[in-house]
Design an enzyme around this catalytic site. Structure first.
Site, PDB file in Angstrom:
ATOM      1  N   HIS A 258      48.163  39.097  44.141  1.00 33.74           N
ATOM      2  CA  HIS A 258      48.493  37.694  44.410  1.00 33.74           C
ATOM      3  C   HIS A 258      49.143  37.052  43.186  1.00 33.74           C
ATOM      4  CE1 HIS A 258      47.607  33.672  46.292  1.00 33.74           C
ATOM      5  NE2 HIS A 258      47.641  33.308  45.016  1.00 33.74           N
ATOM      6  N   GLU A 259      48.521  37.216  42.031  1.00 33.46           N
ATOM      7  CA  GLU A 259      49.066  36.583  40.818  1.00 33.46           C
ATOM      8  C   GLU A 259      50.368  37.238  40.389  1.00 33.46           C
ATOM      9  OE1 GLU A 259      47.938  33.836  40.128  1.00 33.46           O
ATOM     10  OE2 GLU A 259      46.037  33.966  41.212  1.00 33.46           O
ATOM     11  N   HIS A 262      53.164  35.379  42.041  1.00 33.99           N
ATOM     12  CA  HIS A 262      53.567  34.198  41.278  1.00 33.99           C
ATOM     13  C   HIS A 262      54.394  34.593  40.058  1.00 33.99           C
ATOM     14  CE1 HIS A 262      51.365  31.137  43.426  1.00 33.99           C
ATOM     15  NE2 HIS A 262      50.193  31.737  43.247  1.00 33.99           N
ATOM     16  N   GLU A 288      53.590  29.830  46.466  1.00 33.00           N
ATOM     17  CA  GLU A 288      52.554  30.507  47.234  1.00 33.00           C
ATOM     18  C   GLU A 288      53.133  31.464  48.264  1.00 33.00           C
ATOM     19  OE1 GLU A 288      49.329  30.709  46.815  1.00 33.00           O
ATOM     20  OE2 GLU A 288      49.412  29.371  45.087  1.00 33.00           O
TER      21      GLU A 288
END
Length: 493
Positions: A258-259, A262, A288
């Protein structure tokens, strides 16, 4: 020549401001990863001081003069001026003393929240939370100038969005999500849960490989441990964090992916935009969309989990899951749970909708801070059918309100909506996607996202960014269709 000079002077000034903002961000990263606990009060003063410098620069009267005289030569210059003008108009409405006080209080509040969360002591946090809300309401009033306070805060994270527009999307999503969840939980075909202990060191070695598989550039980043995983920075210094629980390796693996989503957005932006307003993600919803498509549509896909299953067998030995297909179902298991960041794809947006309604009520003044815990617990029981057992699983679980991020939560669900649209376009453009993911190679997907979306940074408005990448205007349909198809198959609905 005068017009050219005005633009050049403005951009030189802006570059220094952006550099200082990056330093401020690095202080925040340090606070959540390496700062000694005893430094919290001093760090609050440091954050306040640098916010004072940034606010003075962002409201410098010369900016208005440069904006009046600058004549953009192309679309890039037009976009730069649009961002600077928007920032200037917003910042000049907020008194410098208020901006500094928000920076100081939220810096200190983060530590108070962390201690209250660890102790499951809501009462220890409520006075600080009340201060944060009071300050953010003051800021919102200055920005809104008679308009809706919550809209003013949302606009900071998702330009152009309003509570009404977001609420309309959520109203359309909720019935299908609730129906899907009910059918899934009632199905007799429930996947097995992951069981066992998975060493922290082995988890972190594999999580680094996962970050590499999704294109994280280690020469411009690093991985650290934090209570609440996050990504920080832009350009040539983009850092990520994760967390480790030996009983739950998926938490570490998917927090990291997930990170990386980003971070890859920030690392993938055109180098010419570095330390300019275009050199960062255009909105949190678009941001997101990257983290969620990396984590879910790609990272939890049947193809990629097949590869991950083999990796876990190599590193941990037999762990109770017998086949790639069973592992895929386990990774995507839907179950009641308290924690938003650990929620499955079916229920995640329902967590966001709850927070959206609660924080709107707090900012509007319809919900008192001292009543928040009861309101949270009542709403959670109504929405999820489970009674909250302790505050760290309830209103103290998220860091966002302690640092004043009111208006931020709905961008998570908008990101899911955008990710659903991006997946539809990605699959049409990359027919061998699953074959490559099955080999642990996410580069066709990440390369497509970099070219179609990431490299443009803040060049376009948020919805235009998604529309240009997908070839159609975003709506919630593709996401809901994807969820119903995926979980309908897993649960044999």
């Amino acid at each position: 020549m005068a017009n050219d000079r005005a633009y050049d002077d403005l951009m030189a000034f802006q570059r220094e401001t952006e550099a200082l903002a990056q330093i401020s961000g690095r202080l925040g990263w340090d606070q959540e990863t390496m700062m000694p606990r005893g430094a919290a009060e001093q760090r609050g003063e440091e954050m306040s001081a640098i916010e004072g410098v940034l606010h003075a620069r962002r409201t410098d009267p010369r900016i208005a003069e440069w904006l009046d005289r600058a004549k953009p030569a192309d679309a890039v210059a037009q976009a730069q001026l649009r961002h600077i003008r928007r920032s200037y108009n917003r910042m000049t409405k907020v008194p410098a003393a208020l901006a500094q006080e928000i920076a100081r209080v939220t810096s200190v509040a983060q530590g108070i929240w962390a201690e209250a969360r660890a102790a499951n002591d809501v009462a220890a946090f409520l006075p600080t939370l009340a201060d944060v809300i009071r300050l953010r309401r003051e800021e919102a009033a200055a920005l809104a100038q008679g308009g809706d306070l919550y809209d003013a805060l949302v606009d900071d994270y998702e330009p152009g969005a309003t509570a009404a527009s977001i609420g309309a999307i959520f109203d359309r999503m909720r019935p299908r999500l609730v129906a899907l969840r009910a059918a899934v939980l009632a199905s007799p075909h429930q996947p097995a849960a992951l069981d066992g202990s998975f060493g922290a060191d082995a988890q972190l070695r594999l999580t680094r490989d996962l970050a590499s598989a999704f294109g994280y550039d280690w020469s411009r980043g690093r991985l650290d441990i934090a209570v609440h995983p996050f990504s920080s920075g832009s350009g040539n210094d983009v850092r990520i964090t994760t967390r480790v629980a030996e009983s739950d390796p998926f938490n570490c693996f998917y927090s990291t992916i997930h990170e990386v989503g980003h971070a890859a957005y920030e690392q993938g932006i055109d180098p010419d935009y570095r330390l300019t307003p275009l050199g960062q993600g255009v909105s949190m919803g678009v941001h997101e969309s990257q983290s969620r498509i990396y984590e879910n549509q790609l990272g939890r896909s049947r193809a990629f989990t097949g590869w991950l299953f083999g990796q876990m067998q190599e590193r941990f030995g037999a762990f109770g899951i017998s086949s790639p297909e069973e592992f895929y179902r386990t990774v995507n298991r839907v179950q009641p749970g308290y924690i938003r960041t650990e929620a499955d794809e079916v229920q995640y947006n329902l967590h966001i909708m709850m927070r959206f309604d609660l924080e709107r009520a707090l900012i509007k003044g319809d919900l008192a801070v001292q009543d928040l815990e009861a309101a949270w617990n009542d709403r959670f029981l109504a929405d999820f059918g489970v009674a909250v057992d302790r505050p760290s699983n309830g209103m103290l679980q998220d860091v966002h309100w302690s640092v004043g991020l009111f208006g931020y939560f709905p961008t998570y669900a908008l990101g899911n909506v955008f990710a659903g649209c991006l997946l539809k376009a990605l699959k049409a453009d990359v027919p061998d996607l699953d074959a490559r993911l099955a080999q642990g190679d996410a580069s066709p997907a990440t390369g497509w996202l970099r070219e179609k979306l990431q490299r443009h940074g803040g060049l376009r408005l948020p919805v235009e960014t998604i529309t240009q990448a997908c070839g159609f205007a975003p709506d919630e349909g593709p996401l809901l269709d994807y969820l119903e198809a995926k979980f309908g198959e897993i649960y044999r609905l």
